[in-house]
Design a protein around this motif. Structure first.
Motif, PDB file in Angstrom:
ATOM      1  N   ILE A 107      42.027  82.111  55.418  1.00  0.00           N
ATOM      2  CA  ILE A 107      41.560  81.521  54.155  1.00  0.00           C
ATOM      3  C   ILE A 107      40.549  82.438  53.480  1.00  0.00           C
ATOM      4  CG2 ILE A 107      40.368  79.552  53.129  1.00  0.00           C
ATOM      5  CD1 ILE A 107      43.220  79.011  54.138  1.00  0.00           C
ATOM      6  N   ARG A 108      39.657  82.991  54.270  1.00  0.00           N
ATOM      7  CA  ARG A 108      38.649  83.883  53.692  1.00  0.00           C
ATOM      8  C   ARG A 108      39.244  85.189  53.187  1.00  0.00           C
ATOM      9  NH1 ARG A 108      33.435  83.293  57.814  1.00  0.00           N
ATOM     10  NH2 ARG A 108      32.731  81.258  57.033  1.00  0.00           N
ATOM     11  N   GLY A 109      40.424  85.546  53.695  1.00  0.00           N
ATOM     12  CA  GLY A 109      41.055  86.794  53.266  1.00  0.00           C
ATOM     13  C   GLY A 109      41.834  86.682  51.969  1.00  0.00           C
ATOM     14  N   SER A 139      50.696  83.336  57.871  1.00  0.00           N
ATOM     15  CA  SER A 139      51.017  84.360  58.871  1.00  0.00           C
ATOM     16  C   SER A 139      49.833  84.613  59.797  1.00  0.00           C
ATOM     17  CB  SER A 139      51.446  85.662  58.185  1.00  0.00           C
ATOM     18  OG  SER A 139      50.373  86.222  57.449  1.00  0.00           O
ATOM     19  N   VAL A 140      48.621  84.582  59.251  1.00  0.00           N
ATOM     20  CA  VAL A 140      47.420  84.777  60.080  1.00  0.00           C
ATOM     21  C   VAL A 140      47.231  83.575  61.003  1.00  0.00           C
ATOM     22  CG1 VAL A 140      44.930  85.224  60.049  1.00  0.00           C
ATOM     23  CG2 VAL A 140      46.383  86.150  58.238  1.00  0.00           C
ATOM     24  N   ILE A 141      47.466  82.371  60.483  1.00  0.00           N
ATOM     25  CA  ILE A 141      47.375  81.164  61.321  1.00  0.00           C
ATOM     26  C   ILE A 141      48.398  81.228  62.449  1.00  0.00           C
ATOM     27  CG2 ILE A 141      47.658  78.660  61.334  1.00  0.00           C
ATOM     28  CD1 ILE A 141      46.728  78.672  58.398  1.00  0.00           C
ATOM     29  N   LEU A 204      57.877  87.179  65.482  1.00  0.00           N
ATOM     30  CA  LEU A 204      58.873  87.299  64.405  1.00  0.00           C
ATOM     31  C   LEU A 204      58.578  86.311  63.278  1.00  0.00           C
ATOM     32  CD1 LEU A 204      62.124  87.690  66.537  1.00  0.00           C
ATOM     33  CD2 LEU A 204      60.969  89.464  65.204  1.00  0.00           C
ATOM     34  N   MET A 205      58.188  85.089  63.651  1.00  0.00           N
ATOM     35  CA  MET A 205      57.829  84.091  62.634  1.00  0.00           C
ATOM     36  C   MET A 205      56.601  84.556  61.846  1.00  0.00           C
ATOM     37  SD  MET A 205      58.393  80.549  64.751  1.00  0.00           S
ATOM     38  CE  MET A 205      57.790  79.568  63.373  1.00  0.00           C
ATOM     39  N   GLU A 206      55.661  85.127  62.552  1.00  0.00           N
ATOM     40  CA  GLU A 206      54.456  85.623  61.880  1.00  0.00           C
ATOM     41  C   GLU A 206      54.783  86.690  60.854  1.00  0.00           C
ATOM     42  OE1 GLU A 206      50.609  88.376  63.090  1.00  0.00           O
ATOM     43  OE2 GLU A 206      51.679  87.289  64.663  1.00  0.00           O
ATOM     44  N   ARG A 207      55.643  87.639  61.241  1.00  0.00           N
ATOM     45  CA  ARG A 207      56.025  88.686  60.288  1.00  0.00           C
ATOM     46  C   ARG A 207      56.843  88.118  59.138  1.00  0.00           C
ATOM     47  NH1 ARG A 207      56.247  91.643  65.115  1.00  0.00           N
ATOM     48  NH2 ARG A 207      58.446  91.192  65.471  1.00  0.00           N
ATOM     49  N   GLY A 208      57.694  87.127  59.436  1.00  0.00           N
ATOM     50  CA  GLY A 208      58.491  86.521  58.382  1.00  0.00           C
ATOM     51  C   GLY A 208      57.656  85.753  57.375  1.00  0.00           C
ATOM     52  N   LEU A 209      56.531  85.214  57.807  1.00  0.00           N
ATOM     53  CA  LEU A 209      55.658  84.450  56.925  1.00  0.00           C
ATOM     54  C   LEU A 209      54.625  85.313  56.201  1.00  0.00           C
ATOM     55  CD1 LEU A 209      55.012  81.417  59.307  1.00  0.00           C
ATOM     56  CD2 LEU A 209      56.358  81.373  57.205  1.00  0.00           C
ATOM     57  N   ASP A 210      54.602  86.597  56.514  1.00  0.00           N
ATOM     58  CA  ASP A 210      53.640  87.490  55.882  1.00  0.00           C
ATOM     59  C   ASP A 210      53.941  87.589  54.380  1.00  0.00           C
ATOM     60  OD1 ASP A 210      51.929  89.461  55.054  1.00  0.00           O
ATOM     61  OD2 ASP A 210      52.496  90.909  56.604  1.00  0.00           O
TER      62      ASP A 210
END
Length: 213
Positions: A107-109, A139-141, A204-210
């Motif tokens: 959120i801060r980013g 993606s960070v979450i 993979l989910m993290e990269r997909g949500l980036d």
């Protein structure tokens, strides 16, 4: 080679039992992380806007993280008793730090000008959270959830000592019998596989949500 043959023989004789404990282990881990997410993500949104509160919340989560998992499980067992509930509660507490910290960082980013644009378009505070902040920070979450789940797989293994079941039961059985190396490996291999698969899939989910992708 002999150890490998003994391990394969154990799987052939006890495949149903191993699969049952695998799913039990997986469900306990996932349940604890999901409950932690339900608490930690809203908390992360809240403390992202309050610096002093963020220090206290993250500090408290850090303190929980420093307590050995078996000790924390033993303390919770006094109130929750033996079984899976205590392990789920332990996983929940251990999962708070990575999820809260990553939610707050995500959120801060978010660049302030994006939030200003959302407000300029007439979005309410709730719409800004759901349509702007959450998608951009997701993606960070997810990275925090991924770390929490990998840790949860390890913590759940210790749950065998309080009767929670899971793959730790197989490992414990191998420790308690003579020449039980094959049994230990039969429990350790699926545990390691579960942790690796959880890390890869959520990665993979993290990269997909980036949002930058």
């Amino acid at each position: 080679m002999e150890l490998l043959r003994e391990t394969l023989a154990y799987y052939s004789l006890n495949g149903g039992y191993v699969l049952e404990q695998f799913w039990r282990h997986f469900l306990i881990s996932v349940c604890g992380v999901l409950l932690a997410s339900a608490v930690a993500i809203p908390t992360g949104f809240l403390i992202a806007r309050r610096g002093r509160l963020a220090r206290w919340v993250v500090g408290a989560a850090n303190v929980i993280q420093t307590v050995p998992s078996l000790a924390l499980m033993s303390i919770l067992m006094l109130g929750l008793g033996l079984g899976a509930r205590t392990v789920i509660a332990t996983v929940l507490l251990y999962s708070l730090l990575p999820i809260v910290r990553n939610t707050c960082a995500g959120i801060r980013g978010i660049p302030p000008q994006i939030l200003d644009s959302a407000r300029g378009m007439g979005m309410t505070a709730l719409q800004t959270v759901l349509r702007v902040e959450l998608p951009l920070a997701l993606s960070v979450i997810m990275a925090g959830v991924r770390n929490a789940l990998v840790v949860a797989v390890g913590v759940t293994t210790i749950g065998t000592f309080i009767g929670a079941g899971g793959l730790g039961d197989i490992i414990s059985r191998g420790v308690n019998v003579a020449n039980g190396s094959a049994i230990i490996i039969a429990g350790a291999l699926p545990t390691a596989l579960m942790a690796v698969c959880a890390d890869v899939v959520l990665g993979l989910m993290e990269r997909g949500l980036d949002p930058t992708r």
